[in-house]
Write a protein that holds these residues in place. Structure first.
Motif, PDB file in Angstrom:
ATOM      1  N   MET A  71       0.948  -0.863   0.271  1.00 15.88           N
ATOM      2  CA  MET A  71       0.144  -0.188   0.263  1.00 15.88           C
ATOM      3  C   MET A  71       0.528   1.094  -0.036  1.00 15.88           C
ATOM      4  SD  MET A  71      -2.441   1.121   2.774  1.00 15.88           S
ATOM      5  CE  MET A  71      -4.384   0.890   2.663  1.00 15.88           C
ATOM      6  N   ASN A  72       0.104   2.011  -0.802  1.00 15.48           N
ATOM      7  CA  ASN A  72       1.381   3.673  -0.698  1.00 15.48           C
ATOM      8  C   ASN A  72       1.585   3.974   0.945  1.00 15.48           C
ATOM      9  OD1 ASN A  72       1.341   6.560  -0.651  1.00 15.48           O
ATOM     10  ND2 ASN A  72       0.572   6.515  -2.963  1.00 15.48           N
ATOM     11  N   PRO A  73       2.717   4.646   1.606  1.00 19.97           N
ATOM     12  CA  PRO A  73       2.683   4.603   2.634  1.00 19.97           C
ATOM     13  C   PRO A  73       1.876   5.512   2.937  1.00 19.97           C
ATOM     14  CG  PRO A  73       4.519   4.671   1.455  1.00 19.97           C
ATOM     15  CD  PRO A  73       3.841   4.143   1.016  1.00 19.97           C
ATOM     16  N   LEU A  74       1.713   6.791   1.998  1.00 24.19           N
ATOM     17  CA  LEU A  74       0.977   8.184   2.139  1.00 24.19           C
ATOM     18  C   LEU A  74      -0.776   7.858   3.457  1.00 24.19           C
ATOM     19  CD1 LEU A  74       2.158  10.568   0.408  1.00 24.19           C
ATOM     20  CD2 LEU A  74       3.168   9.896   2.496  1.00 24.19           C
ATOM     21  N   ILE A  75      -0.888   6.810   2.391  1.00 28.19           N
ATOM     22  CA  ILE A  75      -2.956   6.253   2.545  1.00 28.19           C
ATOM     23  C   ILE A  75      -2.361   5.473   3.414  1.00 28.19           C
ATOM     24  CG2 ILE A  75      -4.090   4.348   1.625  1.00 28.19           C
ATOM     25  CD1 ILE A  75      -3.441   5.171  -1.798  1.00 28.19           C
ATOM     26  N   ARG A  76      -1.170   4.645   3.935  1.00 25.68           N
ATOM     27  CA  ARG A  76      -0.865   4.516   4.925  1.00 25.68           C
ATOM     28  C   ARG A  76      -1.575   4.743   6.076  1.00 25.68           C
ATOM     29  NH1 ARG A  76       3.001   1.386   5.250  1.00 25.68           N
ATOM     30  NH2 ARG A  76       2.067  -0.206   3.483  1.00 25.68           N
TER      31      ARG A  76
ATOM     32  N   SER B 196      -1.601  14.109  -7.320  1.00 23.09           N
ATOM     33  CA  SER B 196      -0.941  14.010  -8.085  1.00 23.09           C
ATOM     34  C   SER B 196      -1.258  12.986  -8.440  1.00 23.09           C
ATOM     35  CB  SER B 196       0.220  14.988  -8.360  1.00 23.09           C
ATOM     36  OG  SER B 196       1.139  14.001  -7.160  1.00 23.09           O
ATOM     37  N   LEU B 197      -1.335  11.826  -7.706  1.00 20.43           N
ATOM     38  CA  LEU B 197      -1.701  10.380  -8.023  1.00 20.43           C
ATOM     39  C   LEU B 197      -2.611  10.178  -9.575  1.00 20.43           C
ATOM     40  CD1 LEU B 197      -2.573   8.339  -4.899  1.00 20.43           C
ATOM     41  CD2 LEU B 197      -0.280   8.505  -5.950  1.00 20.43           C
ATOM     42  N   ASN B 198      -2.197   8.919 -10.172  1.00 17.46           N
ATOM     43  CA  ASN B 198      -2.856   8.740 -11.494  1.00 17.46           C
ATOM     44  C   ASN B 198      -3.151   7.537 -11.471  1.00 17.46           C
ATOM     45  OD1 ASN B 198      -2.551  10.750 -13.517  1.00 17.46           O
ATOM     46  ND2 ASN B 198      -0.014   9.636 -13.932  1.00 17.46           N
TER      47      ASN B 198
ATOM     48  N   LEU C 264      -6.364   5.062  -3.052  1.00 12.24           N
ATOM     49  CA  LEU C 264      -6.578   6.656  -2.649  1.00 12.24           C
ATOM     50  C   LEU C 264      -8.028   6.530  -2.706  1.00 12.24           C
ATOM     51  CD1 LEU C 264      -5.484   8.921  -2.144  1.00 12.24           C
ATOM     52  CD2 LEU C 264      -6.397  10.004  -4.695  1.00 12.24           C
ATOM     53  N   PHE C 265      -9.069   5.443  -3.443  1.00 13.41           N
ATOM     54  CA  PHE C 265     -10.739   5.869  -3.624  1.00 13.41           C
ATOM     55  C   PHE C 265     -11.249   4.747  -2.243  1.00 13.41           C
ATOM     56  CE2 PHE C 265     -11.280   7.570  -7.940  1.00 13.41           C
ATOM     57  CZ  PHE C 265     -10.710   9.137  -7.445  1.00 13.41           C
ATOM     58  N   HIS C 266     -10.361   3.683  -2.436  1.00 10.96           N
ATOM     59  CA  HIS C 266     -10.792   2.885  -1.323  1.00 10.96           C
ATOM     60  C   HIS C 266     -10.668   2.583  -0.546  1.00 10.96           C
ATOM     61  CE1 HIS C 266     -11.792  -1.921  -1.526  1.00 10.96           C
ATOM     62  NE2 HIS C 266     -10.854  -1.749  -0.316  1.00 10.96           N
ATOM     63  N   ALA C 267      -9.395   3.545  -0.356  1.00  9.85           N
ATOM     64  CA  ALA C 267      -9.249   4.167   1.436  1.00  9.85           C
ATOM     65  C   ALA C 267     -10.063   4.814   2.276  1.00  9.85           C
ATOM     66  CB  ALA C 267      -7.482   4.415   1.417  1.00  9.85           C
TER      67      ALA C 267
ATOM     68  N   GLN D  39     -11.073  17.009 -15.198  1.00  8.18           N
ATOM     69  CA  GLN D  39     -12.027  17.572 -14.100  1.00  8.18           C
ATOM     70  C   GLN D  39     -13.415  16.878 -13.167  1.00  8.18           C
ATOM     71  OE1 GLN D  39     -10.590  20.718 -14.193  1.00  8.18           O
ATOM     72  NE2 GLN D  39     -12.605  22.036 -14.112  1.00  8.18           N
ATOM     73  N   LEU D  40     -13.176  15.552 -14.130  1.00  6.37           N
ATOM     74  CA  LEU D  40     -14.459  14.845 -13.011  1.00  6.37           C
ATOM     75  C   LEU D  40     -13.191  14.386 -11.942  1.00  6.37           C
ATOM     76  CD1 LEU D  40     -16.634  13.309 -12.322  1.00  6.37           C
ATOM     77  CD2 LEU D  40     -15.773  11.445 -14.294  1.00  6.37           C
ATOM     78  N   LYS D  41     -11.868  13.776 -12.578  1.00  8.83           N
ATOM     79  CA  LYS D  41     -10.848  13.340 -11.856  1.00  8.83           C
ATOM     80  C   LYS D  41     -10.610  13.943 -11.311  1.00  8.83           C
ATOM     81  CE  LYS D  41      -6.946   9.440 -12.461  1.00  8.83           C
ATOM     82  NZ  LYS D  41      -6.742   9.015 -13.992  1.00  8.83           N
ATOM     83  N   LEU D  42     -10.095  15.500 -10.690  1.00 12.53           N
ATOM     84  CA  LEU D  42      -9.991  16.395  -9.953  1.00 12.53           C
ATOM     85  C   LEU D  42     -10.715  15.966  -8.998  1.00 12.53           C
ATOM     86  CD1 LEU D  42      -7.005  17.991  -9.306  1.00 12.53           C
ATOM     87  CD2 LEU D  42      -8.328  19.147 -10.560  1.00 12.53           C
ATOM     88  N   GLY D  43     -12.229  16.797  -8.699  1.00 12.55           N
ATOM     89  CA  GLY D  43     -13.396  16.683  -8.097  1.00 12.55           C
ATOM     90  C   GLY D  43     -12.541  15.468  -8.019  1.00 12.55           C
ATOM     91  N   LEU D  44     -12.887  13.930  -8.145  1.00 14.57           N
ATOM     92  CA  LEU D  44     -13.470  12.644  -7.494  1.00 14.57           C
ATOM     93  C   LEU D  44     -11.752  13.429  -6.016  1.00 14.57           C
ATOM     94  CD1 LEU D  44     -14.065  10.341 -10.130  1.00 14.57           C
ATOM     95  CD2 LEU D  44     -15.567  11.251  -8.008  1.00 14.57           C
TER      96      LEU D  44
END
Ligand code: SAM
Ligand code: SF4
Length: 360
Positions: free
Chosen positions: A1-6, A25-27, A32-35, A254-259
């Motif tokens: 898992m991404n350490p920042l998300i953890r 800035s994650l692509n 991210l969404f799951h966490a 725009q959608l991705k950034l909003g999410l």
């Protein structure tokens, strides 16, 4: 898992500005969404709160460069709902067990408007008492006006800061619109006892990821209870929107950034209410559902009579223009179920962050 998300999963306020920026800035956004959704479940369970949105009128004393109903847009047919109509729509929401409503309009600072809202609030209180959450979204007002509306029965106030960067704010508004006043209004609302919400538009021309990271820190600094933010969407009859084309690529980014803003805000603040706004649906038919899966827990279905909706277009492509409130209710029910969530019918849905409230 991404350490920042953890790290963010451990508790609120764990990330630095740079770390927030890095998450934004994650692509690849799946983790991210799951966490963020996991944190949402921790604080509000498997449930979505509704706020029936009543668009009271589109007269506005201000001229924000991005907004389709700004004062100088002479192409808009202006309207204001009657007191009886607003009360009828609020009553419908109460009967349909929405649990909560939002009264929104252009910004009008006048005794006539203050008293109009006051009368509506008192009439709603006579049939709903404390059982219907009432949010106001009526712009900047004096402390006295905010107090009068609070005493008449409002519980919550939503006033977006639009951007926490005073430099960017200045570029988005005429010189007589004040960033300092807007921020002071938020302090006042908090101090006098409203459940206070704010938010920003994401993907504004000239806005950077650093600005957005600062916006999330601003939400914490202001100790907000509710966050209502969404992608900026252009309107051709505004100074900001006239050159921008709604290409598929623009809509997708725009959608991705909003999410991502929803997800990172949830991961940073944890226990606030976050709305999955209509602007997401304007970009993608399933945009609001995606917002729920990225950590939002509130949806604001439009319950304004269909005939008025066309004249309340802050941006182009506004969805549900031809639907009526009953159709919106049904459609929403299925949409929420389709992502494995359920609607908290009949509940006010006070934000867990708001300590003084009287949650049901
Ligand atoms: N007049 C009040 C105010 O400005 O606080 C309340 C109503 S205003 C229409 C509500 C929100 O609409 C604003 O805070 C702004 O963020 C949003 N909005 C306006 N124009 C928009 C646009 N072009 N794209 C996305 N959101 C927009
Ligand atoms: Fe008026 Fe609000 Fe639109 Fe600004 S954003 S022009 S204050 S309705």
């Amino acid at each position: 898992m991404n350490p920042l998300i953890r790290k963010a999963l451990n508790g609120p306020y764990q990330l630095s500005r740079g770390e927030i920026r890095e998450l934004l800035s994650l692509n690849d956004t799946e983790e991210l969404f799951h966490a963020a959704y996991e944190v949402k479940l921790r604080h509000t369970g498997k449930g979505v709160s509704l706020r029936g949105l009543i668009e009271l009128g589109n007269y506005c004393g201000k001229d924000c460069y991005y907004c389709g109903i700004r004062k100088s847009n002479y192409k808009v047919g202006r309207y204001r709902l009657s007191e009886d109509d607003v009360v009828r729509m609020a009553h419908w929401a109460y009967e349909q067990e929405y649990g909560s409503i939002v009264l929104q309009s252009g910004e009008l600072e006048s005794e006539e408007n203050t008293a109009f809202i006051e009368r509506i609030l008192r009439r709603i209180h006579t049939f709903a008492g404390e059982n219907l959450g009432v949010t106001l979204c009526l712009g900047e007002q004096s402390e006295e006006v905010y107090r009068r509306w609070l005493e008449a029965g409002a519980h919550r106030y939503l006033l977006r800061i639009e951007t926490s960067s005073s430099e960017l704010y200045t570029k988005l508004h005429p010189a007589n619109h004040s960033f300092v006043r807007r921020k002071e209004c938020l302090h006042t609302l908090k101090r006098i006892g409203y459940q206070t919400g704010s938010g920003v538009m994401c993907g504004l021309p000239g806005q950077t990821l650093d600005d957005l990271a600062n916006d999330i820190l601003f939400f914490h600094e202001m100790d907000l209870d509710m966050i209502g933010m969404g992608p900026y969407l252009p309107h051709r009859d505004t100074p900001l929107g006239k050159g921008i084309e709604l290409t598929p690529e623009y809509k997708e980014s725009q959608l991705k950034l909003g999410l991502k803003m929803i997800a990172v805000t949830r991961l940073y603040l944890h226990d606030v209410n976050i709305a999955s706004t209509t602007a997401l649906q304007a970009l993608d038919d399933r945009g609001r559902e995606q917002g729920l899966l990225a950590g939002a827990n509130v949806i604001m279905p439009n319950i304004t009579d269909t005939e008025y909706r066309r004249n309340y277009q802050l941006y182009e492509n506004k969805p549900c223009l031809d639907e009526n409130s009953a159709q919106c209710r049904n459609c929403l029910r299925w949409r929420v179920l389709s992502v494995g969530e359920e609607i908290n019918w009949g509940k006010r849905g006070d934000p867990p962050h708001f300590r003084k409230g009287f949650s049901k």
